[in-house]
Design a protein around this motif. Structure first.
Motif, PDB file in Angstrom:
ATOM      1  N   GLY A 205      39.947 -75.903  60.260  1.00  0.00           N
ATOM      2  CA  GLY A 205      39.905 -74.612  59.585  1.00  0.00           C
ATOM      3  C   GLY A 205      38.557 -74.295  58.955  1.00  0.00           C
ATOM      4  O   GLY A 205      38.324 -73.154  58.542  1.00  0.00           O
ATOM      5  N   ARG A 206      37.682 -75.280  58.870  1.00  0.00           N
ATOM      6  CA  ARG A 206      36.342 -75.051  58.297  1.00  0.00           C
ATOM      7  C   ARG A 206      35.234 -75.250  59.329  1.00  0.00           C
ATOM      8  O   ARG A 206      34.199 -74.584  59.252  1.00  0.00           O
ATOM      9  N   PHE A 207      35.436 -76.146  60.262  1.00  0.00           N
ATOM     10  CA  PHE A 207      34.431 -76.446  61.283  1.00  0.00           C
ATOM     11  C   PHE A 207      34.917 -75.936  62.642  1.00  0.00           C
ATOM     12  O   PHE A 207      36.116 -75.946  62.931  1.00  0.00           O
ATOM     13  N   THR A 208      33.954 -75.535  63.480  1.00  0.00           N
ATOM     14  CA  THR A 208      34.267 -75.076  64.824  1.00  0.00           C
ATOM     15  C   THR A 208      33.291 -75.690  65.818  1.00  0.00           C
ATOM     16  O   THR A 208      32.078 -75.545  65.658  1.00  0.00           O
ATOM     17  N   ILE A 209      33.823 -76.351  66.828  1.00  0.00           N
ATOM     18  CA  ILE A 209      33.000 -76.917  67.881  1.00  0.00           C
ATOM     19  C   ILE A 209      33.002 -75.966  69.068  1.00  0.00           C
ATOM     20  O   ILE A 209      34.023 -75.359  69.393  1.00  0.00           O
ATOM     21  N   SER A 210      31.852 -75.822  69.693  1.00  0.00           N
ATOM     22  CA  SER A 210      31.731 -74.968  70.872  1.00  0.00           C
ATOM     23  C   SER A 210      30.613 -75.513  71.749  1.00  0.00           C
ATOM     24  O   SER A 210      29.871 -76.404  71.336  1.00  0.00           O
ATOM     25  N   ARG A 211      30.499 -74.975  72.941  1.00  0.00           N
ATOM     26  CA  ARG A 211      29.453 -75.443  73.848  1.00  0.00           C
ATOM     27  C   ARG A 211      28.983 -74.298  74.739  1.00  0.00           C
ATOM     28  O   ARG A 211      29.734 -73.354  75.015  1.00  0.00           O
ATOM     29  N   ASP A 212      27.746 -74.412  75.179  1.00  0.00           N
ATOM     30  CA  ASP A 212      27.162 -73.480  76.131  1.00  0.00           C
ATOM     31  C   ASP A 212      26.579 -74.333  77.256  1.00  0.00           C
ATOM     32  O   ASP A 212      25.491 -74.896  77.117  1.00  0.00           O
ATOM     33  N   ASN A 213      27.303 -74.444  78.336  1.00  0.00           N
ATOM     34  CA  ASN A 213      26.862 -75.324  79.424  1.00  0.00           C
ATOM     35  C   ASN A 213      25.608 -74.800  80.108  1.00  0.00           C
ATOM     36  O   ASN A 213      24.836 -75.583  80.672  1.00  0.00           O
TER      37      ASN A 213
ATOM     38  N   LYS B 132      23.126 -73.687  78.582  1.00  0.00           N
ATOM     39  CA  LYS B 132      22.016 -74.139  77.724  1.00  0.00           C
ATOM     40  C   LYS B 132      22.081 -75.643  77.458  1.00  0.00           C
ATOM     41  O   LYS B 132      21.265 -76.156  76.700  1.00  0.00           O
ATOM     42  N   ASN B 133      23.043 -76.323  78.056  1.00  0.00           N
ATOM     43  CA  ASN B 133      23.196 -77.768  77.839  1.00  0.00           C
ATOM     44  C   ASN B 133      23.273 -78.104  76.349  1.00  0.00           C
ATOM     45  O   ASN B 133      22.639 -79.051  75.870  1.00  0.00           O
ATOM     46  N   THR B 134      24.039 -77.326  75.620  1.00  0.00           N
ATOM     47  CA  THR B 134      24.080 -77.485  74.170  1.00  0.00           C
ATOM     48  C   THR B 134      25.516 -77.411  73.666  1.00  0.00           C
ATOM     49  O   THR B 134      26.307 -76.587  74.134  1.00  0.00           O
ATOM     50  N   VAL B 135      25.819 -78.266  72.717  1.00  0.00           N
ATOM     51  CA  VAL B 135      27.085 -78.204  72.002  1.00  0.00           C
ATOM     52  C   VAL B 135      26.784 -77.933  70.538  1.00  0.00           C
ATOM     53  O   VAL B 135      25.755 -78.381  70.017  1.00  0.00           O
ATOM     54  N   TYR B 136      27.653 -77.166  69.903  1.00  0.00           N
ATOM     55  CA  TYR B 136      27.434 -76.729  68.526  1.00  0.00           C
ATOM     56  C   TYR B 136      28.560 -77.198  67.623  1.00  0.00           C
ATOM     57  O   TYR B 136      29.684 -77.416  68.058  1.00  0.00           O
ATOM     58  N   LEU B 137      28.231 -77.319  66.352  1.00  0.00           N
ATOM     59  CA  LEU B 137      29.253 -77.533  65.329  1.00  0.00           C
ATOM     60  C   LEU B 137      28.957 -76.560  64.197  1.00  0.00           C
ATOM     61  O   LEU B 137      27.979 -76.743  63.455  1.00  0.00           O
ATOM     62  N   GLN B 138      29.745 -75.521  64.110  1.00  0.00           N
ATOM     63  CA  GLN B 138      29.631 -74.566  63.002  1.00  0.00           C
ATOM     64  C   GLN B 138      30.406 -75.129  61.821  1.00  0.00           C
ATOM     65  O   GLN B 138      31.608 -75.376  61.937  1.00  0.00           O
ATOM     66  N   THR B 139      29.704 -75.348  60.728  1.00  0.00           N
ATOM     67  CA  THR B 139      30.332 -75.925  59.546  1.00  0.00           C
ATOM     68  C   THR B 139      30.328 -74.879  58.440  1.00  0.00           C
ATOM     69  O   THR B 139      29.276 -74.423  57.996  1.00  0.00           O
ATOM     70  N   ASP B 140      31.508 -74.455  58.025  1.00  0.00           N
ATOM     71  CA  ASP B 140      31.672 -73.442  56.986  1.00  0.00           C
ATOM     72  C   ASP B 140      32.365 -74.031  55.768  1.00  0.00           C
ATOM     73  O   ASP B 140      33.045 -75.049  55.849  1.00  0.00           O
ATOM     74  N   ARG B 141      32.178 -73.351  54.647  1.00  0.00           N
ATOM     75  CA  ARG B 141      32.809 -73.767  53.382  1.00  0.00           C
ATOM     76  C   ARG B 141      32.575 -75.257  53.148  1.00  0.00           C
ATOM     77  O   ARG B 141      33.507 -76.016  52.868  1.00  0.00           O
ATOM     78  N   LEU B 142      31.329 -75.641  53.239  1.00  0.00           N
ATOM     79  CA  LEU B 142      30.979 -77.050  53.106  1.00  0.00           C
ATOM     80  C   LEU B 142      31.308 -77.583  51.712  1.00  0.00           C
ATOM     81  O   LEU B 142      31.214 -76.861  50.717  1.00  0.00           O
ATOM     82  N   LYS B 143      31.669 -78.850  51.686  1.00  0.00           N
ATOM     83  CA  LYS B 143      32.018 -79.535  50.448  1.00  0.00           C
ATOM     84  C   LYS B 143      31.085 -80.729  50.273  1.00  0.00           C
ATOM     85  O   LYS B 143      30.549 -81.249  51.248  1.00  0.00           O
ATOM     86  N   PRO B 144      30.930 -81.196  49.041  1.00  0.00           N
ATOM     87  CA  PRO B 144      30.080 -82.381  48.830  1.00  0.00           C
ATOM     88  C   PRO B 144      30.526 -83.578  49.673  1.00  0.00           C
ATOM     89  O   PRO B 144      29.679 -84.363  50.122  1.00  0.00           O
ATOM     90  N   GLU B 145      31.816 -83.691  49.913  1.00  0.00           N
ATOM     91  CA  GLU B 145      32.308 -84.827  50.706  1.00  0.00           C
ATOM     92  C   GLU B 145      31.983 -84.699  52.191  1.00  0.00           C
ATOM     93  O   GLU B 145      32.249 -85.620  52.965  1.00  0.00           O
ATOM     94  N   ASP B 146      31.420 -83.585  52.605  1.00  0.00           N
ATOM     95  CA  ASP B 146      30.938 -83.438  53.978  1.00  0.00           C
ATOM     96  C   ASP B 146      29.544 -84.040  54.161  1.00  0.00           C
ATOM     97  O   ASP B 146      29.043 -84.093  55.286  1.00  0.00           O
ATOM     98  N   THR B 147      28.934 -84.473  53.076  1.00  0.00           N
ATOM     99  CA  THR B 147      27.606 -85.074  53.152  1.00  0.00           C
ATOM    100  C   THR B 147      27.635 -86.316  54.031  1.00  0.00           C
ATOM    101  O   THR B 147      28.419 -87.230  53.802  1.00  0.00           O
TER     102      THR B 147
END
Length: 123
Positions: free
Chosen positions: A66-74, A76-91
Motif C-alpha cells: 500500500g506504500r511501495f509500488t514495483i514496476s518495470r520498463d523492459n 529501458k531494461n529498468t525496474v522501479y520501486l516507488q516508495t511513498d509515505r516513507l517511515k524511519p523504519e524504511d531506512t
C-alpha cells in the motif's frame, strides 16, 4: 549474465517519497523476475517486492504493501520501486536482484544483485 545498478536513494523526511531505479544490462532482462530487498544496519536482508517478467504479477512484503509500488520498463531494461509515505523504519540499503524462474521472497534464490542504494528517512 545480468548486471544491475541501483540509483535514486537519498535522505528524506518521514512522509516523503523516493523513486528507486535499477538499470540492468544483458539480454535476459526482459525474461527475468526482478525483486527488491533491503538491509538495515544490524539486520538481515529482507524481501520488499517482486515483479514477474511482464509486470503482470507483483507481490509485496506486508510492511510496505500500500506504500511501495514495483514496476518495470523492459524497453529501458529498468525496474522501479516507488516508495511513498516513507517511515524511519524504511531506512536501509535497497538492493535489486534478478532471477530466471523463481517468483518469491527468498533472497538465496536470486542469482544477480546490484550494489545497493541508501535510503535514509528522518523522523
Amino acid at each position: 549474465q545480468v548486471q544491475l545498478t541501483e540509483s535514486g536513494g537519498g535522505l528524506v523526511q518521514a512522509g516523503d517519497s523516493l523513486r528507486l531505479s535499477c538499470a540492468a544490462s544483458g539480454r535476459s532482462f526482459g525474461s527475468s523476475i526482478m525483486g527488491w530487498f533491503r538491509q538495515a544496519p544490524g539486520k538481515e536482508r529482507e524481501f520488499v517486492a517482486v515483479i514477474n517478467w511482464n509486470g503482470g504479477n507483483t507481490y509485496y512484503a506486508d510492511s510496505v504493501k500500500g506504500r511501495f509500488t514495483i514496476s518495470r520498463d523492459n524497453a529501458k531494461n529498468t525496474v522501479y520501486l516507488q516508495t511513498d509515505r516513507l517511515k524511519p523504519e524504511d531506512t536501509a540499503v535497497y538492493y535489486c536482484a534478478a532471477t530466471r524462474t523463481y517468483f518469491g521472497t527468498d533472497s538465496r534464490r536470486y542469482d544477480y544483485w546490484g550494489q545497493g542504494t541508501q535510503v535514509t528517512v528522518s523522523s
